[in-house]
Design an enzyme around this catalytic site. Structure first.
Site, mmCIF file in Angstrom:
data_model
loop_
_atom_site.group_PDB
_atom_site.id
_atom_site.type_symbol
_atom_site.label_atom_id
_atom_site.label_comp_id
_atom_site.label_asym_id
_atom_site.label_seq_id
_atom_site.Cartn_x
_atom_site.Cartn_y
_atom_site.Cartn_z
ATOM 1 N N CYS A 161 0.854 -1.356 -0.282
ATOM 2 C CA CYS A 161 0.346 -0.010 -0.253
ATOM 3 C C CYS A 161 0.716 1.525 0.162
ATOM 4 O O CYS A 161 1.664 2.128 -1.004
ATOM 5 C CB CYS A 161 -1.382 0.181 0.719
ATOM 6 N N HIS A 180 -4.131 -4.363 -0.004
ATOM 7 C CA HIS A 180 -3.587 -4.681 1.372
ATOM 8 C C HIS A 180 -3.623 -6.773 1.237
ATOM 9 O O HIS A 180 -5.076 -7.247 1.270
ATOM 10 C CB HIS A 180 -4.274 -4.776 2.270
ATOM 11 N N GLU A 184 -2.816 -8.894 3.469
ATOM 12 C CA GLU A 184 -2.968 -9.006 4.195
ATOM 13 C C GLU A 184 -3.999 -9.475 4.765
ATOM 14 O O GLU A 184 -4.528 -9.491 5.761
ATOM 15 C CB GLU A 184 -1.612 -8.766 5.476
#
Lengths: 261, 210
Positions: B83, B192, B194
């Site tokens: 990001c 993202h 994650e």
């Protein structure tokens, strides 16, 4: 930009988990809380079933002036890898730091934003607009007029919902969660008029919450307003419909509620 | 198999815990550090980040991390920017006035236009799951289906990048948003990983396998 374009814009499906103490609870019109189960178990179940996002909302936190959900977030984020928004009782930059450090991606503020609008700017400056969600509890007063409530639907503010949303967006919130107090927990459908008015000129994504009885209600909402995301609770908690079923019905109706996997 | 070791650079901004949890979930051991020496000794580096570009560069500078990151990259230590961490890899950003980035990749960071290419208004920040189109195959996106959706949250995007570095992009209102970039041992994800469910975890796994 309504119907017609519904397949082009992505709609998100969000599971909303209202929390009281250690329990997942569900209310009707924000009153009469019932215990549903363990929030961590439900959150993980929805993640595995392909929900797009989660919202944890401590619905009585601001009432008792109590913080918050950071322990719950810490446990949840060990095995949940989708965006998490947390609201309830966040009154300061420090409160928000706790929540975001615990693994949440966004904080939702309602009561504190109304009492202290400067908090919106502070949070947006520190974390970026994308991490700050304005949570609005809206009660219908008359046709095309909704009032902002705080403290879990208990206190009137005198603020007009559409005006307040516009003000908060200009101060830096990156997303807006609108909960209809009148529809919440009733299973009688979303307040489509409210969502149409709120989304008419709003430049940031808007999430609708409150009233989903069946997939048909979601379809009416997306066809009838410019809503970007739908937060659902008891339709999932009580297994009236499964996430995949909701997606399928919406896709059949021309709404892009595709599974991300 | 030896546990992959991931060093996550902590410069005081952003949600490090989610990145750490995701790598641990796929079997890596994670060290979170703001020590320049740890960065030079790392076997794989992750530069996360949420927030504003200038604050992030100032923080990296205050912690004396810029030189060690550049040196690590020179030594071919794989680096993954996530990001804002990806945006920092480029030469400069227009966020809150022009700010110099790490300059590891060609290109600059510009605001996402608030109009689509066909003239409709476009919501910014760009928040949500977006499909990514593959431009070329790379170790980092191996096994990722063309059209997989990943989770984006950003108001700025990379632009004027070297086309050969573009691995995947997402289409937002007709604008091509660089989603995965790569050059030598440098990798960047605008989304993202994650927070992108199974597809995101797969990309992190590929990074661990480099």
């Amino acid at each position: 930009m309504q119907s017609g374009n519904d397949m082009v814009r992505n709609t998100r499906l969000i599971a909303r988990l209202d929390i009281k103490g250690k329990n997942l609870i569900k209310s009707i019109c924000m009153e009469g809380l019932r215990v549903v189960g363990s929030p961590i178990d439900f959150a993980h179940k929805y993640y595995m079933a392909g929900i797009d996002e989660l919202i944890f909302m401590d619905c009585v936190a601001s009432l008792y002036g109590r913080n918050h959900l950071s322990d719950l977030i810490k446990v949840s984020t060990k095995n949940i890898f989708i965006p998490i928004t947390v609201g309830g009782g966040i009154r300061s930059v420090e409160d928000a730091v706790d929540i975001l450090r615990a693994g949440a991606d966004k904080v939702a503020i309602n009561t504190a934003a109304v009492n202290n609008p400067a908090l919106i700017e502070k949070l947006a400056k520190k974390f970026g607009s994308q991490s700050v969600v304005l949570s609005v509890e809206a009660k219908k007063i008359s046709n095309n007029h909704w009032e902002v409530y705080t403290n879990g639907g208990r206190e009137k503010t005198g603020l007009n919902v559409v005006d307040w949303v516009n003000q908060a967006v200009s101060m830096g919130v990156g997303e807006v969660l609108v909960t209809s107090i009148d529809k919440e927990g009733t299973r009688k459908g979303f307040d489509v008029d409210l969502m149409r008015e709120v989304t008419k000129n709003t430049k940031v994504p808007v999430i609708a919450s409150g009233g989903m009885g069946s997939s048909a209600d979601l379809i009416d909402l997306i066809h009838g307003s410019n809503t970007d995301a739908v937060a659902v609770a008891d339709i999932l908690h009580y297994e009236r419909e499964e996430i995949n079923m909701i997606r399928e019905s919406a896709i059949k109706a021309g709404i892009n509620l595709m599974c991300h996997d | 198999m030896i546990k992959p070791e991931i060093t996550v650079i902590d410069y005081g901004v952003g949600n490090l815990r989610s990145v750490q949890m995701a790598f641990e979930h796929i079997g890596a051991s994670v060290k979170v550090t703001s020590n320049p020496d740890d960065i030079l000794k790392a076997s794989k580096l992750v530069l996360p980040g949420v927030g504003a570009f200038r604050n992030a560069m100032n923080a990296l500078n205050d912690l004396s991390l810029i030189q060690s990151i550049k040196l690590a990259v020179k030594n071919d230590i794989p680096l993954l920017g996530i990001c804002l961490g990806m945006q920092l890899l480029f030469e400069e950003s227009e966020e809150f006035g022009l700010t110099k980035g790490l300059g590891l990749l060609t290109g600059k960071v510009v605001p996402i236009p608030d109009q689509s290419t066909d003239g409709n208004s476009l919501k910014v920040p760009h928040i949500g799951w977006s499909k990514v189109d593959t431009h070329c195959q790379n170790k980092i996106n191996q096994g990722l289906g063309n059209g997989a959706s990943l989770y984006f949250v950003h108001s700025y995007m990379a632009s004027l990048i070297d086309d050969t570095n573009l691995i995947a992009s997402s289409n937002y209102g007709g604008h091509v948003i660089p989603a995965i970039v790569s050059y030598k041992s440098i990798y960047g994800c605008q989304f993202h990983p994650e927070k992108s469910g199974r597809s995101g975890l797969m990309i992190l796994k590929r990074f661990c396998e480099l």
